[in-house]
Design an enzyme around this catalytic site. Sequence first.
Site, PDB file in Angstrom:
ATOM      1  N   CYS A 117       0.844  -1.204   0.000  1.00 47.01           N
ATOM      2  CA  CYS A 117       0.000   0.000   0.000  1.00 47.01           C
ATOM      3  C   CYS A 117       0.878   1.252   0.000  1.00 47.01           C
ATOM      4  O   CYS A 117       0.642   2.191  -0.769  1.00 47.01           O
ATOM      5  CB  CYS A 117      -0.927  -0.028   1.228  1.00 47.01           C
ATOM      6  SG  CYS A 117      -2.097   1.334   1.264  1.00 47.01           S
ATOM      7  N   CYS A 118       1.901   1.253   0.843  1.00 46.74           N
ATOM      8  CA  CYS A 118       2.810   2.407   0.879  1.00 46.74           C
ATOM      9  C   CYS A 118       3.531   2.554  -0.462  1.00 46.74           C
ATOM     10  O   CYS A 118       3.801   3.673  -0.903  1.00 46.74           O
ATOM     11  CB  CYS A 118       3.828   2.251   1.996  1.00 46.74           C
ATOM     12  SG  CYS A 118       3.189   2.578   3.647  1.00 46.74           S
ATOM     13  N   CYS A 212      -0.600   8.519   7.033  1.00 54.07           N
ATOM     14  CA  CYS A 212      -2.021   8.476   6.680  1.00 54.07           C
ATOM     15  C   CYS A 212      -2.871   8.315   7.944  1.00 54.07           C
ATOM     16  O   CYS A 212      -2.402   7.792   8.956  1.00 54.07           O
ATOM     17  CB  CYS A 212      -2.279   7.301   5.741  1.00 54.07           C
ATOM     18  SG  CYS A 212      -1.395   7.464   4.188  1.00 54.07           S
ATOM     19  N   CYS A 215      -3.286   4.826   9.696  1.00 53.19           N
ATOM     20  CA  CYS A 215      -2.026   4.151  10.028  1.00 53.19           C
ATOM     21  C   CYS A 215      -1.197   4.901  11.060  1.00 53.19           C
ATOM     22  O   CYS A 215      -0.086   4.492  11.383  1.00 53.19           O
ATOM     23  CB  CYS A 215      -1.203   3.942   8.767  1.00 53.19           C
ATOM     24  SG  CYS A 215      -2.046   2.905   7.564  1.00 53.19           S
ATOM     25  N   CYS A 242       8.005   3.757   5.527  1.00 55.51           N
ATOM     26  CA  CYS A 242       6.954   3.607   4.520  1.00 55.51           C
ATOM     27  C   CYS A 242       7.527   3.131   3.185  1.00 55.51           C
ATOM     28  O   CYS A 242       6.778   2.763   2.290  1.00 55.51           O
ATOM     29  CB  CYS A 242       6.222   4.913   4.318  1.00 55.51           C
ATOM     30  SG  CYS A 242       7.286   6.216   3.690  1.00 55.51           S
TER      31      CYS A 242
END
Length: 251
Positions: A117-118, A212, A215, A242
């Site tokens: 995702c990062c 984010c 997170c 990240c």
Amino acid sequence: MISEKLISELDAIKEPGLLMKELFTRFPGRTAIGTSGQLTGCALIDFAVQAKAPGIRVFTNDTLRLFPETLDLFQALEKRYGLTLERYTPPEAELKAMVEEYGEFLFFDSKERQELCCYVRKVLPNQRALNTLDVWITGLRSDQSSSRSGVGRFEIIDHPLGAQTRPILKVAPLADWKEADVREYLKKNKVPVHALLEKKLPGGWYYESLGCILCTTPIGPYEPRRAGRWRWFNTGDDKKECGLHLPPPKK
Ligand code: SF4
């Protein structure tokens, strides 16, 4: 030309604003400060403006999952310094494919999926920014975490260019500054600061590092600085990156 010789010339310039002025002058249109709205990034913008660096570019990677306070800060910085922050967002096709395969909240599933995702939301936008640069100025500091303890002011990185790579000079002008020094500078120069980084919470909890929304949590008084990132993994401080400053993750 990006080279070790260039680094030895630049290393003679100790003052952060003058160093950035030199970089923006030598690499016009190809130098930018990258910031996610942390303290050091705000200080760097102020240093560059005060030094009257020409053609200052500032970019940020907008994951589309940022705190509203982060977006407010970007607006405040733009207004204060008369700049337009360049926003790089995740590529639509990769984002859609990731969400279709793993869902919106894949970062809860495993460390690998959080890294994916990062990669899609932060690293790929960052690579698009780097496509336009020869010099990438960052707010990294050696006191931010154990994994950043070896950060120096200069590093040459390889950036993909088709099947080849090309060198980019990565510069961390405040690499050896302590957080207290940065905070003092920000206060003295009345630099806009992220509202959450100023907020005191009950029990001495506070926000130390902001990413984010889902997170990031505040940390307690005795926790490592990056403990608030992906708290559910309970991994060490050195696993709380990240990926912007790491190689790409496995899927
Ligand atoms: Fe995804 Fe969380 Fe990384 Fe943001 S911080 S890119 S939501 S895993």
